[in-house]
Design a protein around this motif. Structure first.
Motif, PDB file in Angstrom:
ATOM      1  N   GLU A 121      42.482  44.092  32.011  1.00 20.91           N
ATOM      2  CA  GLU A 121      43.309  43.334  32.946  1.00 20.91           C
ATOM      3  C   GLU A 121      44.094  44.329  33.797  1.00 20.91           C
ATOM      4  OE1 GLU A 121      45.879  39.818  31.685  1.00 20.91           O
ATOM      5  OE2 GLU A 121      47.380  41.356  32.124  1.00 20.91           O
ATOM      6  N   ILE A 145      34.210  41.974  38.572  1.00 24.12           N
ATOM      7  CA  ILE A 145      35.635  41.875  38.879  1.00 24.12           C
ATOM      8  C   ILE A 145      35.953  40.418  39.192  1.00 24.12           C
ATOM      9  CG2 ILE A 145      37.487  42.690  40.384  1.00 24.12           C
ATOM     10  CD1 ILE A 145      35.482  45.025  41.106  1.00 24.12           C
ATOM     11  N   TRP A 146      36.892  39.858  38.462  1.00 25.40           N
ATOM     12  CA  TRP A 146      37.299  38.460  38.655  1.00 25.40           C
ATOM     13  C   TRP A 146      38.776  38.455  39.034  1.00 25.40           C
ATOM     14  CZ3 TRP A 146      38.566  34.619  34.179  1.00 25.40           C
ATOM     15  CH2 TRP A 146      38.829  33.357  34.717  1.00 25.40           C
ATOM     16  N   VAL A 147      39.068  38.004  40.240  1.00 19.65           N
ATOM     17  CA  VAL A 147      40.445  37.996  40.742  1.00 19.65           C
ATOM     18  C   VAL A 147      41.172  36.755  40.245  1.00 19.65           C
ATOM     19  CG1 VAL A 147      41.922  38.036  42.790  1.00 19.65           C
ATOM     20  CG2 VAL A 147      39.772  39.306  42.784  1.00 19.65           C
ATOM     21  N   GLN A 151      44.899  39.095  46.300  1.00 20.44           N
ATOM     22  CA  GLN A 151      43.626  39.537  46.859  1.00 20.44           C
ATOM     23  C   GLN A 151      43.508  41.049  46.763  1.00 20.44           C
ATOM     24  OE1 GLN A 151      43.224  38.987  51.132  1.00 20.44           O
ATOM     25  NE2 GLN A 151      45.430  39.026  51.431  1.00 20.44           N
ATOM     26  N   SER A 165      41.714  35.013  45.103  1.00 15.90           N
ATOM     27  CA  SER A 165      41.861  34.362  43.810  1.00 15.90           C
ATOM     28  C   SER A 165      40.655  33.475  43.487  1.00 15.90           C
ATOM     29  CB  SER A 165      43.142  33.526  43.791  1.00 15.90           C
ATOM     30  OG  SER A 165      43.300  32.895  42.537  1.00 15.90           O
ATOM     31  N   CYS A 168      34.566  36.390  42.140  1.00 17.31           N
ATOM     32  CA  CYS A 168      34.033  37.302  41.131  1.00 17.31           C
ATOM     33  C   CYS A 168      32.916  38.127  41.760  1.00 17.31           C
ATOM     34  CB  CYS A 168      33.501  36.519  39.925  1.00 17.31           C
ATOM     35  SG  CYS A 168      32.956  37.570  38.550  1.00 17.31           S
ATOM     36  N   TYR A 189      43.707  41.036  38.337  1.00 19.97           N
ATOM     37  CA  TYR A 189      42.287  40.747  38.171  1.00 19.97           C
ATOM     38  C   TYR A 189      41.789  41.260  36.830  1.00 19.97           C
ATOM     39  CZ  TYR A 189      41.879  45.555  40.015  1.00 19.97           C
ATOM     40  OH  TYR A 189      42.025  46.906  40.244  1.00 19.97           O
TER      41      TYR A 189
END
Length: 207
Positions: A121, A145-147, A151, A165, A168, A189
């Motif tokens: 994280e 990568i997952w926000v 941004q 947001s 991915c 993220y």
């Protein structure tokens, strides 16, 4: 079962020192050889291995690439130092702050668990920027990568991606990688890393 406490900053530096030293020894590499392979000076590697330096994220990424592992694996303890458990409580997870960019990374995955998957994280400050020279890795790492909030802008080689947001992005780290936060608000993220090189270093639990 009593919960463990999260490692302190000094603990993290000690962990990094031991991991770098042990990985280098396992590869039968001298300080000079690792300096050549990673692009990090011999003197800096020596300081890191003695826990006498506060290396930046860029330096740690270069070292990890030179050692053939992900940067996330440098923050974890060795199997001999801590028992393997499939659960890592929030209060136990290792946190590290990059002294250059100010970004904060938390290792989410249970320490020493025998899997090539690692979750991290990241809290990324407004206007922050970190540039990694990931093209040196062989084989290249895979990550997604997952926000979660805000941004970020991710540039892999010549490919630029603006992530907001909920977005991915899947990446193969075979080219230089740059993270930046162009906004005036911090971002958060999750990074999922597949590090196949980690699996042989950690034996699975006996049955």
């Amino acid at each position: 079962m009593k919960e463990r406490e999260a490692p302190t900053i000094d603990d993290i530096h000690t962990r990094i020192a031991k991991r770098v030293r042990d990985l280098r020894t396992a590869r039968a590499e001298t300080l000079d050889a690792l300096a050549l392979n990673s692009g990090v000076s011999r003197s800096m590697i020596s300081l890191i291995e003695r826990a006498e330096a506060s290396p930046t994220a860029v330096v740690l990424e270069k070292l990890a690439a030179g050692l053939g592992v992900s940067m996330a694996s440098l923050f974890g303890p060795e199997a001999a130092d801590e028992e393997r458990r499939p659960l890592a409580r929030r209060a136990e997870q290792a946190i590290w702050k990059d002294p250059e960019s100010g970004y904060l990374r938390r290792n989410l995955s249970p320490p020493n668990w025998p899997t090539p998957i690692q979750l991290v994280e990241v809290h990324f400050p407004a206007k922050a920027r970190v540039a990694y020279e990931s093209s040196a890795r062989r084989p290249a790492l895979e990550q997604q990568i997952w926000v979660l909030q805000g941004q970020i802008e991710v540039t892999l080689g010549d490919e630029r991606h603006l992530l907001r947001s909920g977005d991915c992005l899947a990446l193969k780290l075979d080219r230089p990688l740059v993270y930046s936060n162009p906004s005036s608000q911090p971002a958060k993220y999750i990074v999922a890393i597949c590090d196949e090189a980690l699996a042989p270093l950690v034996k699975g639990p006996t049955t």
